[in-house]
Motif scaffolding. Structure first.
Motif, short mmCIF file in Angstrom:
data_model
loop_
_atom_site.label_atom_id
_atom_site.label_comp_id
_atom_site.label_asym_id
_atom_site.label_seq_id
_atom_site.Cartn_x
_atom_site.Cartn_y
_atom_site.Cartn_z
N GLY A 119 0.84 -1.19 0.00
CA GLY A 119 0.00 0.00 0.00
C GLY A 119 0.87 1.24 0.00
N ASP A 120 0.26 2.39 0.21
CA ASP A 120 0.99 3.66 0.19
C ASP A 120 1.62 3.96 1.54
OD1 ASP A 120 0.52 4.10 -2.46
OD2 ASP A 120 -1.31 5.26 -2.14
N LEU A 121 2.44 3.03 2.01
CA LEU A 121 3.19 3.18 3.25
C LEU A 121 4.68 3.08 2.92
CD1 LEU A 121 1.16 0.78 5.57
CD2 LEU A 121 1.03 3.25 5.56
N ARG A 122 5.49 3.84 3.65
CA ARG A 122 6.93 3.82 3.40
C ARG A 122 7.66 3.85 4.73
NH1 ARG A 122 10.38 8.17 2.57
NH2 ARG A 122 8.54 9.54 2.48
N VAL A 123 8.56 2.91 4.93
CA VAL A 123 9.37 2.85 6.15
C VAL A 123 10.44 3.93 6.07
CG1 VAL A 123 10.85 1.44 7.61
CG2 VAL A 123 8.96 0.38 6.37
N VAL A 124 10.45 4.87 7.03
CA VAL A 124 11.41 5.97 7.01
C VAL A 124 12.46 5.84 8.11
CG1 VAL A 124 9.83 7.59 5.92
CG2 VAL A 124 9.87 7.41 8.41
N GLU A 125 12.19 5.04 9.13
CA GLU A 125 13.16 4.84 10.21
C GLU A 125 13.17 3.36 10.58
OE1 GLU A 125 13.78 5.92 14.93
OE2 GLU A 125 12.48 7.19 13.71
N LYS A 126 14.32 2.73 10.34
CA LYS A 126 14.44 1.31 10.61
C LYS A 126 15.11 1.09 11.97
CE LYS A 126 14.87 0.15 5.71
NZ LYS A 126 15.71 -0.49 4.67
N PRO A 127 14.68 0.08 12.71
CA PRO A 127 15.30 -0.20 14.02
C PRO A 127 16.74 -0.67 13.86
CG PRO A 127 13.18 -1.33 13.77
CD PRO A 127 13.56 -0.82 12.43
N GLN A 128 17.57 -0.34 14.84
CA GLN A 128 18.97 -0.78 14.84
C GLN A 128 19.06 -2.23 15.34
OE1 GLN A 128 21.56 1.11 13.74
NE2 GLN A 128 20.06 2.68 13.16
N ALA A 129 20.11 -2.93 14.91
CA ALA A 129 20.35 -4.29 15.40
C ALA A 129 20.73 -4.25 16.88
CB ALA A 129 21.46 -4.95 14.58
N VAL A 130 20.23 -5.23 17.64
CA VAL A 130 20.48 -5.27 19.09
C VAL A 130 20.90 -6.67 19.49
CG1 VAL A 130 18.85 -3.40 19.62
CG2 VAL A 130 18.05 -5.79 19.59
N THR A 131 21.43 -6.78 20.71
CA THR A 131 21.74 -8.07 21.32
C THR A 131 20.82 -8.27 22.52
OG1 THR A 131 24.05 -7.98 20.62
CG2 THR A 131 23.52 -9.43 22.45
N VAL A 132 20.19 -9.43 22.58
CA VAL A 132 19.23 -9.72 23.65
C VAL A 132 19.73 -10.92 24.44
CG1 VAL A 132 16.81 -10.12 24.22
CG2 VAL A 132 17.39 -8.91 22.12
N GLY A 133 19.92 -10.72 25.75
CA GLY A 133 20.40 -11.79 26.61
C GLY A 133 19.34 -12.85 26.87
N PRO A 134 19.72 -13.95 27.52
CA PRO A 134 18.76 -15.03 27.84
C PRO A 134 17.61 -14.51 28.69
CG PRO A 134 21.03 -15.72 28.26
CD PRO A 134 21.09 -14.25 27.99
N ARG A 135 16.39 -14.82 28.28
CA ARG A 135 15.16 -14.42 28.98
C ARG A 135 15.04 -12.90 29.14
NH1 ARG A 135 13.06 -19.34 28.18
NH2 ARG A 135 14.41 -20.97 29.05
N ASP A 136 15.73 -12.16 28.30
CA ASP A 136 15.71 -10.70 28.39
C ASP A 136 14.78 -10.14 27.31
OD1 ASP A 136 16.28 -8.20 29.29
OD2 ASP A 136 18.37 -8.16 28.62
N PHE A 137 14.58 -8.83 27.34
CA PHE A 137 13.72 -8.21 26.33
C PHE A 137 14.29 -6.86 25.92
CE2 PHE A 137 12.22 -6.54 30.34
CZ PHE A 137 11.91 -5.21 30.07
#
Length: 302
Positions: A119-137
């Motif tokens: 559709g007429d949607l455009r992603v303008v800001e993409k999330p950065q890559a992250v590291t997530v520990g065990p059972r973390d968020f």
């Protein structure tokens, strides 16, 4: 001695009576603001209602309820990464806050959230890559731009590396689709009958929706269509009242982008108390006509 004994007995009786005073009964109402749609709905104490209104808790409660309505589950509970998103639509912009939960005992590195749109949607800001520990968020954010009125679809995936695994073993979890509601951009509007006729002849896109509903009253169905599409009834209600077995009415709305949406409802009640007919939607753009038609098809049953 007897007087002292009597006074002691009376004091003991007073203490035992005081202990019997019940402040909260087992059948008292538990008022949980986050579960109420509006103030006073489940509150029977007028003082509590007044306090809620004075402190502005009504607005906060309703805002919290609306936030819950905009939460979308993106992955399953059994996936290695659980994810859900809160979608905030603000006119031309859409902000998405995504919760990422690592449900494994391993560290997930280079975790990337990739979003795509239909559709007429455009992603303008993409999330950065992250590291997530065990059972973390982690909380990730993305921004999109909207350029026209139609039901947009957001889809994507989460990719990550598992600590200790081969560099070529990239794990991936596909996300559920997020459907952006067209009603976020549609607002009731007014125009004259002459303007309505001119636009109805001019607009080239028409979506003809067949009526299939459990409603048995013509006005009740018409009101339901108005509420389901955010469109305003232009035909005077006085002209629609009466015992006639048929009804024809015009509806109108405009989008935040200035696009007009017209609808003509032509319905009839049959001898077996069923409503038949059509809802014709016209607009300059195909997106509005199709999106409003899909909305009516989805909601007209109720």
């Amino acid at each position: 001695g007897e007087m002292l004994a009597a006074e002691a007995s009376e004091a003991a009786d007073g203490r035992s009576t005081a202990k019997r005073v019940v402040d909260v009964h087992v059948d008292d109402v538990l008022d949980i603001p986050q579960l109420r749609r509006g103030v006073g709905e489940a509150v029977f104490d007028e003082l509590t209602v007044d306090i809620y209104r004075a402190t502005g808790a009504q607005e906060r409660s309703e805002d919290g309820t609306l936030r819950l309505d905009r939460v979308f589950q993106l992955t399953g509970f059994s996936d290695s990464v659980y994810s859900e998103a809160y979608v905030h639509v603000h006119q031309y912009d859409i902000a998405i806050d995504v919760l990422i939960v690592n449900q494994t005992a391993d560290t997930l590195s280079n975790l990337t959230l990739t979003l795509a749109t239909l559709g007429d949607l455009r992603v303008v800001e993409k999330p950065q890559a992250v590291t997530v520990g065990p059972r973390d968020f982690r909380m990730l954010s993305a921004s999109l731009k909207v350029s026209s009125t139609e039901t947009g679809i957001i889809f994507g995936e989460i990719e990550f590396d598992v600590a200790g695994a081969s560099a070529n073993d990239k794990s991936c979890v596909v996300l559920n689709d997020i459907h952006i509601d067209v009603l976020d951009y549609i607002q009731p509007a007014s125009c004259t009958l002459e303007e309505f006729r001119a636009m109805y002849q001019e607009f080239e896109w028409e979506n003809k929706v067949h009526v299939a509903t459990t409603h048995t009253e013509l006005m009740a169905y018409l009101d339901h269509i108005c509420a389901s599409t955010n469109m305003r009834l232009l035909t005077p209600r006085e002209a629609l009242e009466g015992d006639a077995s048929f009804l024809s009415a015009n509806l109108y709305a405009r989008s935040i982008f200035g696009e007009a949406a017209l609808a003509n409802v032509s319905i009839e009640k049959t001898a077996d108390n069923k409503i038949v007919g059509y809802v014709r939607i016209r607009s300059k753009t195909q997106g509005i006509a199709l999106s409003l038609g899909d909305r009516i098809t989805l909601r007209q049953k109720g």
